[in-house]
Scaffold this motif. Sequence first.
Motif, PDB file in Angstrom:
ATOM      1  N   ASN A   1     -71.302  40.974  12.451  1.00 34.41           N
ATOM      2  CA  ASN A   1     -72.395  40.061  12.084  1.00 34.41           C
ATOM      3  C   ASN A   1     -73.581  40.754  11.423  1.00 34.41           C
ATOM      4  O   ASN A   1     -74.521  40.100  10.957  1.00 34.41           O
ATOM      5  CB  ASN A   1     -72.886  39.308  13.327  1.00 34.41           C
ATOM      6  N   LEU A   2     -73.555  42.111  11.424  1.00 36.23           N
ATOM      7  CA  LEU A   2     -74.702  42.843  10.865  1.00 36.23           C
ATOM      8  C   LEU A   2     -74.964  42.433   9.408  1.00 36.23           C
ATOM      9  O   LEU A   2     -76.114  42.319   8.965  1.00 36.23           O
ATOM     10  CB  LEU A   2     -74.444  44.361  10.914  1.00 36.23           C
ATOM     11  N   GLY A   3     -73.854  42.172   8.683  1.00 37.61           N
ATOM     12  CA  GLY A   3     -73.959  41.841   7.266  1.00 37.61           C
ATOM     13  C   GLY A   3     -74.839  40.602   6.998  1.00 37.61           C
ATOM     14  O   GLY A   3     -75.456  40.485   5.953  1.00 37.61           O
ATOM     15  N   ALA A   4     -74.847  39.725   7.988  1.00 41.82           N
ATOM     16  CA  ALA A   4     -75.589  38.474   7.790  1.00 41.82           C
ATOM     17  C   ALA A   4     -77.094  38.654   7.997  1.00 41.82           C
ATOM     18  O   ALA A   4     -77.891  37.751   7.715  1.00 41.82           O
ATOM     19  CB  ALA A   4     -75.067  37.411   8.769  1.00 41.82           C
ATOM     20  N   LEU A   5     -77.496  39.838   8.476  1.00 44.19           N
ATOM     21  CA  LEU A   5     -78.920  40.056   8.773  1.00 44.19           C
ATOM     22  C   LEU A   5     -79.683  40.471   7.507  1.00 44.19           C
ATOM     23  O   LEU A   5     -79.072  40.963   6.543  1.00 44.19           O
ATOM     24  CB  LEU A   5     -79.062  41.158   9.826  1.00 44.19           C
ATOM     25  N   GLY A   6     -80.949  40.353   7.596  1.00 39.99           N
ATOM     26  CA  GLY A   6     -81.788  40.778   6.490  1.00 39.99           C
ATOM     27  C   GLY A   6     -81.819  42.298   6.389  1.00 39.99           C
ATOM     28  O   GLY A   6     -81.506  43.000   7.352  1.00 39.99           O
ATOM     29  N   LYS A   7     -82.161  42.834   5.235  1.00 41.83           N
ATOM     30  CA  LYS A   7     -82.142  44.265   4.970  1.00 41.83           C
ATOM     31  C   LYS A   7     -82.980  45.066   5.952  1.00 41.83           C
ATOM     32  O   LYS A   7     -82.577  46.139   6.414  1.00 41.83           O
ATOM     33  CB  LYS A   7     -82.670  44.526   3.550  1.00 41.83           C
TER      34      LYS A   7
END
Length: 351
Positions: free
Chosen positions: A45-51
């Motif tokens: 799910n990390l990919g869905a987080l903001g930079k």
Amino acid sequence: MLDELKSIEKDGLATLEKVASEADLQAWRTKHLGRNSAVMQAFKNLGALGKDERPAAGQAANQVKVALEGALAKRETALKAGRVAQSLETEQVDVTLPGRRVPLGRLHPVTQTMREIRRIFAEMGFQVYRSRDVETDVYNFQLLNFPPNHPAREMQDSFYVEGGSDENPLLLRTHTSPGQIHAMREAVARDPDNPSPVRIILPGMCYRYEQITARSEIQFTQVEGLAVGKRITFGDLKGTLSDFARRFFNPDVRTRFRASHFPFTEPSAEMDVECFVCGGEGCPVCKQTGWLEILGSGMVHPNVLRNGGYDPEVYSGFAFGMGPERLTMLRYRIEDIRYFWRNDLRFLEQF
Ligand code: PHE
């Protein structure tokens, strides 16, 4: 997300506490660290987080994973230690218990008798000579002075084996006496002009084609004896055999010699020992005679000496033959010879 990771860790550690078996541990590993576990899901799910959120969340997820793995390894070690402690407890060895006895084999009673006979004659200077079980008619009978139609040949009904000829069939030896000829011929072959004296015993299995009864077997042992030299007399025969009886039975046993007949000895005698059960009074073992017959013997017949290669004008000798089965039966009052081949431990273990 950080809060979520916190609770993933807490939940994982809490359930790990309750894991108590190897199987539970495997299930826990799949559930909390496997591909579909919550931490692994968090990585995906990390990919869905903001930079800007991503690095901190990634680091936190990694910490949770490391923490769970560490806890798993610890739990595994603890479980193992527990198992060892438990097995030490339940599989305790009581070193003070008596050991289990290893069943030991023993020598057959007839073998024991054979060895004792051998020991006694060794002390008197006799060597052991071994001879063959399969003999020719010539050695078993003819060279021992049995004429072709001698009734004694019928007495010793034989087991014939293949491979002989019509004039000289092969057979299983009916007595150990043919060894006398082999032994004499060997000594003569070693030194034809001045053959050495012979002083041997010849133990071995003998075979007779007879009805098996309580008193006779078709297979039995004999110990033959032979002494050949210059000036050997009947006195030597009596002295040697009486001495044997004293050493084998008891130092005071009396012996007596009765005239007998064998084709290969002249004169011939059977030796009796005083019945050691009743001391000569008469009892069922000696059939009320007070005496027990134990062997056949005699002075080697001149024809036999000649057949062995010794000049009967220069040499003389004595020979004897005894049956270890009979000696064993007398000594232990065994009433049936068939026990010896029955392999019944209840019998064999008594000796
Ligand atoms: N061979 C004889 C038998 O079998 C025993 C014996 C041996 C007798 C030597 C005299 C001399 O009965």
